[in-house]
Each structure stands twice: as C-alpha cells, then as structure tokens.
Scaffold this motif. Sequence first.
Motif, PDB file in Angstrom:
ATOM      1  N   ARG A  14       0.825  -1.221   0.000  1.00 22.24           N
ATOM      2  CA  ARG A  14       0.000   0.000   0.000  1.00 22.24           C
ATOM      3  C   ARG A  14       0.851   1.260   0.000  1.00 22.24           C
ATOM      4  O   ARG A  14       0.381   2.330  -0.385  1.00 22.24           O
ATOM      5  CB  ARG A  14      -0.918   0.005   1.229  1.00 22.24           C
ATOM      6  CG  ARG A  14      -1.889  -1.169   1.307  1.00 22.24           C
ATOM      7  CD  ARG A  14      -2.615  -1.209   2.644  1.00 22.24           C
ATOM      8  NE  ARG A  14      -1.677  -1.296   3.760  1.00 22.24           N
ATOM      9  CZ  ARG A  14      -2.058  -1.361   5.043  1.00 22.24           C
ATOM     10  NH1 ARG A  14      -3.353  -1.337   5.342  1.00 22.24           N
ATOM     11  NH2 ARG A  14      -1.149  -1.435   5.995  1.00 22.24           N
ATOM     12  N   SER A  58      -9.363  -7.361 -10.659  1.00 22.01           N
ATOM     13  CA  SER A  58      -9.910  -8.339  -9.727  1.00 22.01           C
ATOM     14  C   SER A  58      -9.183  -9.668  -9.829  1.00 22.01           C
ATOM     15  O   SER A  58      -8.487  -9.951 -10.810  1.00 22.01           O
ATOM     16  CB  SER A  58     -11.406  -8.558 -10.011  1.00 22.01           C
ATOM     17  OG  SER A  58     -11.573  -9.219 -11.267  1.00 22.01           O
ATOM     18  N   TYR A  59      -9.362 -10.494  -8.815  1.00 18.15           N
ATOM     19  CA  TYR A  59      -8.782 -11.844  -8.816  1.00 18.15           C
ATOM     20  C   TYR A  59      -9.275 -12.615 -10.039  1.00 18.15           C
ATOM     21  O   TYR A  59      -8.499 -13.296 -10.710  1.00 18.15           O
ATOM     22  CB  TYR A  59      -9.194 -12.548  -7.526  1.00 18.15           C
ATOM     23  CG  TYR A  59      -8.668 -13.960  -7.386  1.00 18.15           C
ATOM     24  CD1 TYR A  59      -7.482 -14.225  -6.717  1.00 18.15           C
ATOM     25  CD2 TYR A  59      -9.382 -15.048  -7.905  1.00 18.15           C
ATOM     26  CE1 TYR A  59      -7.013 -15.519  -6.561  1.00 18.15           C
ATOM     27  CE2 TYR A  59      -8.912 -16.345  -7.769  1.00 18.15           C
ATOM     28  CZ  TYR A  59      -7.732 -16.570  -7.098  1.00 18.15           C
ATOM     29  OH  TYR A  59      -7.267 -17.855  -6.962  1.00 18.15           O
ATOM     30  N   GLU A  97      -2.643 -16.720  -5.659  1.00 11.82           N
ATOM     31  CA  GLU A  97      -2.673 -16.505  -4.212  1.00 11.82           C
ATOM     32  C   GLU A  97      -1.762 -15.356  -3.807  1.00 11.82           C
ATOM     33  O   GLU A  97      -2.091 -14.589  -2.888  1.00 11.82           O
ATOM     34  CB  GLU A  97      -2.278 -17.793  -3.496  1.00 11.82           C
ATOM     35  CG  GLU A  97      -3.345 -18.869  -3.567  1.00 11.82           C
ATOM     36  CD  GLU A  97      -2.828 -20.245  -3.195  1.00 11.82           C
ATOM     37  OE1 GLU A  97      -3.607 -21.201  -3.311  1.00 11.82           O
ATOM     38  OE2 GLU A  97      -1.646 -20.360  -2.794  1.00 11.82           O
ATOM     39  N   ARG A 106      -3.663 -12.145  -4.530  1.00 15.59           N
ATOM     40  CA  ARG A 106      -4.734 -11.897  -3.557  1.00 15.59           C
ATOM     41  C   ARG A 106      -4.187 -11.546  -2.182  1.00 15.59           C
ATOM     42  O   ARG A 106      -4.596 -10.536  -1.578  1.00 15.59           O
ATOM     43  CB  ARG A 106      -5.646 -13.114  -3.469  1.00 15.59           C
ATOM     44  CG  ARG A 106      -6.750 -12.988  -2.414  1.00 15.59           C
ATOM     45  CD  ARG A 106      -7.687 -14.183  -2.439  1.00 15.59           C
ATOM     46  NE  ARG A 106      -6.969 -15.431  -2.235  1.00 15.59           N
ATOM     47  CZ  ARG A 106      -6.605 -15.906  -1.044  1.00 15.59           C
ATOM     48  NH1 ARG A 106      -6.866 -15.197   0.063  1.00 15.59           N
ATOM     49  NH2 ARG A 106      -5.981 -17.054  -0.930  1.00 15.59           N
ATOM     50  N   ILE A 107      -3.255 -12.340  -1.672  1.00 23.58           N
ATOM     51  CA  ILE A 107      -2.796 -12.181  -0.295  1.00 23.58           C
ATOM     52  C   ILE A 107      -1.911 -10.956  -0.120  1.00 23.58           C
ATOM     53  O   ILE A 107      -2.043 -10.205   0.855  1.00 23.58           O
ATOM     54  CB  ILE A 107      -2.064 -13.457   0.160  1.00 23.58           C
ATOM     55  CG1 ILE A 107      -3.066 -14.605   0.298  1.00 23.58           C
ATOM     56  CG2 ILE A 107      -1.319 -13.237   1.477  1.00 23.58           C
ATOM     57  CD1 ILE A 107      -2.433 -15.958   0.542  1.00 23.58           C
ATOM     58  N   GLN A 110      -3.863  -7.537  -2.719  1.00 22.27           N
ATOM     59  CA  GLN A 110      -5.280  -7.194  -2.659  1.00 22.27           C
ATOM     60  C   GLN A 110      -5.819  -7.222  -1.228  1.00 22.27           C
ATOM     61  O   GLN A 110      -6.474  -6.288  -0.795  1.00 22.27           O
ATOM     62  CB  GLN A 110      -6.079  -8.129  -3.571  1.00 22.27           C
ATOM     63  CG  GLN A 110      -5.733  -7.961  -5.037  1.00 22.27           C
ATOM     64  CD  GLN A 110      -6.573  -8.815  -5.970  1.00 22.27           C
ATOM     65  OE1 GLN A 110      -7.273  -9.734  -5.547  1.00 22.27           O
ATOM     66  NE2 GLN A 110      -6.522  -8.513  -7.263  1.00 22.27           N
ATOM     67  N   ASP A 111      -5.537  -8.305  -0.495  1.00 18.32           N
ATOM     68  CA  ASP A 111      -6.008  -8.395   0.894  1.00 18.32           C
ATOM     69  C   ASP A 111      -5.013  -7.797   1.888  1.00 18.32           C
ATOM     70  O   ASP A 111      -5.392  -7.521   3.029  1.00 18.32           O
ATOM     71  CB  ASP A 111      -6.272  -9.858   1.268  1.00 18.32           C
ATOM     72  CG  ASP A 111      -7.415 -10.474   0.487  1.00 18.32           C
ATOM     73  OD1 ASP A 111      -8.160  -9.708  -0.161  1.00 18.32           O
ATOM     74  OD2 ASP A 111      -7.557 -11.718   0.510  1.00 18.32           O
ATOM     75  N   ALA A 148      -2.831  -9.245   3.540  1.00 20.53           N
ATOM     76  CA  ALA A 148      -3.085 -10.108   4.691  1.00 20.53           C
ATOM     77  C   ALA A 148      -1.957 -10.084   5.716  1.00 20.53           C
ATOM     78  O   ALA A 148      -2.213 -10.207   6.917  1.00 20.53           O
ATOM     79  CB  ALA A 148      -3.330 -11.540   4.212  1.00 20.53           C
ATOM     80  N   ASN A 186      -2.239  -6.766   7.668  1.00 19.51           N
ATOM     81  CA  ASN A 186      -3.528  -6.698   8.359  1.00 19.51           C
ATOM     82  C   ASN A 186      -3.666  -7.773   9.432  1.00 19.51           C
ATOM     83  O   ASN A 186      -4.663  -7.793  10.164  1.00 19.51           O
ATOM     84  CB  ASN A 186      -4.678  -6.822   7.362  1.00 19.51           C
ATOM     85  CG  ASN A 186      -4.864  -5.565   6.532  1.00 19.51           C
ATOM     86  OD1 ASN A 186      -4.553  -4.463   6.989  1.00 19.51           O
ATOM     87  ND2 ASN A 186      -5.357  -5.707   5.311  1.00 19.51           N
ATOM     88  N   THR A 216      -4.154 -11.017   8.998  1.00 21.97           N
ATOM     89  CA  THR A 216      -5.241 -11.955   8.686  1.00 21.97           C
ATOM     90  C   THR A 216      -4.777 -13.139   7.843  1.00 21.97           C
ATOM     91  O   THR A 216      -5.595 -13.850   7.268  1.00 21.97           O
ATOM     92  CB  THR A 216      -6.358 -11.223   7.911  1.00 21.97           C
ATOM     93  OG1 THR A 216      -5.805 -10.619   6.717  1.00 21.97           O
ATOM     94  CG2 THR A 216      -6.974 -10.131   8.760  1.00 21.97           C
ATOM     95  N   TRP A 217      -3.468 -13.349   7.782  1.00 18.86           N
ATOM     96  CA  TRP A 217      -2.936 -14.398   6.905  1.00 18.86           C
ATOM     97  C   TRP A 217      -2.808 -15.714   7.663  1.00 18.86           C
ATOM     98  O   TRP A 217      -2.067 -15.803   8.646  1.00 18.86           O
ATOM     99  CB  TRP A 217      -1.580 -13.968   6.356  1.00 18.86           C
ATOM    100  CG  TRP A 217      -1.018 -14.884   5.300  1.00 18.86           C
ATOM    101  CD1 TRP A 217      -1.628 -15.952   4.709  1.00 18.86           C
ATOM    102  CD2 TRP A 217       0.285 -14.802   4.725  1.00 18.86           C
ATOM    103  NE1 TRP A 217      -0.797 -16.543   3.793  1.00 18.86           N
ATOM    104  CE2 TRP A 217       0.385 -15.856   3.780  1.00 18.86           C
ATOM    105  CE3 TRP A 217       1.372 -13.958   4.907  1.00 18.86           C
ATOM    106  CZ2 TRP A 217       1.542 -16.072   3.036  1.00 18.86           C
ATOM    107  CZ3 TRP A 217       2.519 -14.161   4.160  1.00 18.86           C
ATOM    108  CH2 TRP A 217       2.602 -15.202   3.235  1.00 18.86           C
TER     109      TRP A 217
END
Length: 447
Positions: free
Chosen positions: A219, A233-234, A316, A319-320, A323-324, A326, A329, A331-332
């Motif tokens: 980010r 998008s994924y 993955e 996404r991880i 995008q997420d 993770a 955050n 959350t992984w």
Amino acid sequence: MLYQIYEAQRSLMEPFADFAQAASKLYSNPLSPFGQHPLAQRVSASYDLLYRLGKDYEKPSFDIKTVDVDGTDVVIFESVQIDKPFCELRRFKRFTDDPDVLTKLKGQPAVLIVAPLSGHYATLLRDTVRAMLGDHKVYITDWKNARMVPLDQGEFHLDDYVQYVQEFIRHLQGTYGNCHVISVCQPTVPVLAAVSLMASRGEVTPLTMTMMGGPIDARKSPTAVNNLAMNKSYDWFENNVIYRVPTNFPGAGRRVYPGFMQHAGFVAMNPDRHLSSHYDYFKHLIAGDDTSAEAHRQFYDEYNAVLDMDADYYLETIRIVFQDFALVNGTWDVINEAGDLERVKPEDIRTTAHFTIEGELDDISGSGQTEAAHALCYNVPKSRQKHLEVKGAGHYGIFSGRRWRDVVYPQVRDFIAQFNEGPMVGEAGNGGTRRTAAKRKANGRAK
C-alpha cells in the motif's frame, strides 16, 4: 489456446533464427567471400540482431567457477542439497588447498538466499551470490520452471513456498547450528511468514533476516506493478493470464502464468529503454566494440530467460499480498505440513535481527514497502534492526552491479557478522529448543 499459439509461432521462427545466426557468422568471417563485401559488417550486425530477437532463451547457468578470498582463488562447486518438486536448494561449496584460507572458510556464517519466483530464474542473483561467497557459506533457492513439472507432482501454493523456506532453514540449522536468511523482492513476504511461524511454534529462528526491495506492505508508495495487481480483480487475473501448458512439455496440462506473458510485461514497463538498448547493440557490432556488445548479450541472456509460475501460487500471491494485504492486516493463515491453519504473527519474532534495504529509484517495490517489516516485528529490539535506502539505485541495483558491490554488500556483510552469534533457543515462550526432524515427524509436521 494462447500458449499453444505462442509455441507454434516460436517453432516457426526457430529455423529463421538459426539462419540469421549462420548468416551473421558468414558475413563476419574475413575468410568468407561474403565477408569481403563493403557492407559486410552492417549486414552481419543486422542478422545478429535478428537472431537475438528471434531465438529461444534457455535457463542460464550461474557459471561461478572461482572467487577471491584474501588473494587466493577458491574453487566453487555447485551441488543440489534438497530436490523438491518445484525448487532445488543449491549449495555453492568452496574448495582450496591453502590451510589458512580453509580455516577461515570453515568459520564463516551460512546464508540462505531466497531468490524470487516472479518470472526470472535464480541466476538473476548471480552477482549477489558471487559477492556473498567471499565471506559466507552460500545456499540459494533455485526455482523450477512450472511447465517442466509433471502434473503428478501436485500443485504449488503460496503455503508450499512458506513450507519450502522453513525446510531449507531447518536444513542449514541442522548442518551449522543456525543460519542467516536473505530474501530479494517477492520472497520477502513468504520468508517473513516462514520465520514468524517458526517463532510462534518456539523453533529457533535465523540469526538475521535481510529483506531487499520487497512488497511487505504494497500500500505504501504503490508502483505501476502494484497498481495493476490492486486495480484488477482476482477473477480478471485468472481469466486473462492463466493458461495450460502445451503437450510438448513435461508439465502438459498444468495451469500456469506463462513466462512469455511475464516477459512482455517486463518489456512494456520500459519499451523505449529496450529499443534504445538494441539499437546501441547494433551500433556496437558495426563499430567492432566487442566489450559493449558482450555486455548487452550477457544482460539479455538473463533478462529474456523466463519461467512459468504455477497458477495457484501466482493467484494466491496477487490476492494475499496485493489485494487483501493479509500480512500487514494480521489476517494471513498458512496451511502447515500437517494440514492445519496457522496465523502469521510477525510480532512473535523476538531475536532475529532485521535489515531492510530499498532502492531510492525502485519502480517495482516503492519506498517504504520493505521498511514496513520493522513495524510488524515490533518485539525485535531496535538495536537489532537496521534500514538502508540506496541512493540512485533502482530495483536491480540493490542486489546486482556496482551499487550492490560497493554500497549494499559491505553493509549486509557487516550486519551478518555483527549478529552471527546468538543463543540456540526458541523465540516464543520459555526458551524452547530447536525441534529435530524426528520430533517434527512425531508432531505430524513432516511430509
């Protein structure tokens, strides 16, 4: 279907590339009648350029034969220590007859270099390895081209990447007592996850962890690469960049992100620079500037050699990581060897010293993305943390070339030496000891 079309086009171009190579040699040979033509040098250069634009680029070799240690040439022998379906753990063993140098080599720290699995082969870090060999026992992750891995070897996920890194770390720990880890670009994220999970379990973690130009927190200062991953998008990635390997490869039928598409993306980032480079190469050939021409060949022999990535791993990662977010955050969750989910908690790392390195002009991992690791590992004492921004360096300059050798490597070497001794105890809780392979197996953590 696109992959099949590309392979058909490549097969069609192959004889023309071979012809261009032969014609270039014919016109450049002074003993040939064609070499006597007044425009022979220009024609030869034209054919040579056509050959290099049309040829197929195979995986390069590390080709490190010797390194200098205290004025002595030390011989290098490559060997594969662990052979996994998608990766080889490659060791660069050093040999010398000089007893004083041999004693010095035996006392040097062991380093695991985790190469990126993001398009290019591990040989992209040849300069990194060569420099490290003067002061360290060096191992590297040599990732395999997914199109060469048969389907019966299974899939490859980001969780598998993390498990591979942990297995390699344990291998070095079992051999030398402990080790140091260096990750370059993409692997900074899975390596941090691997060490975090080891710390959470109470395993001994590496003495130091050096992270170079990686997207720990994508980010921060997002680049064009980050924006693409974040804005699509994924499903877009799965539908537009994932194809099955054609039947003429061992991995026929495997879903991959093809290397040729990655290469097209690399070139598209700086098309003018590549066009200018090829034109300069043409002029060097005409002028007989063999040194500059050979430098061009060496660079593009590496740059144009790309590998396919398994689709699950690539998607993955998108996404991880992008995008997420993770990791940052919190959350992984990673699937371990026993099939259980484990939460990645960098705050559990307490003794592993951290060194983050960024290039001032990095257009792949933006400013602050790698440095973000320090905020995540907040239980590591500040005295065991370090950050370096390399002025004037782009992405590749922090691990290859003059700035790597003159600016970055001396600090990496000194950082490893500073923290090369530490207690052989676990990170979490009451000084848990290093698990042996037998104990891991008993706990259901060995494959």
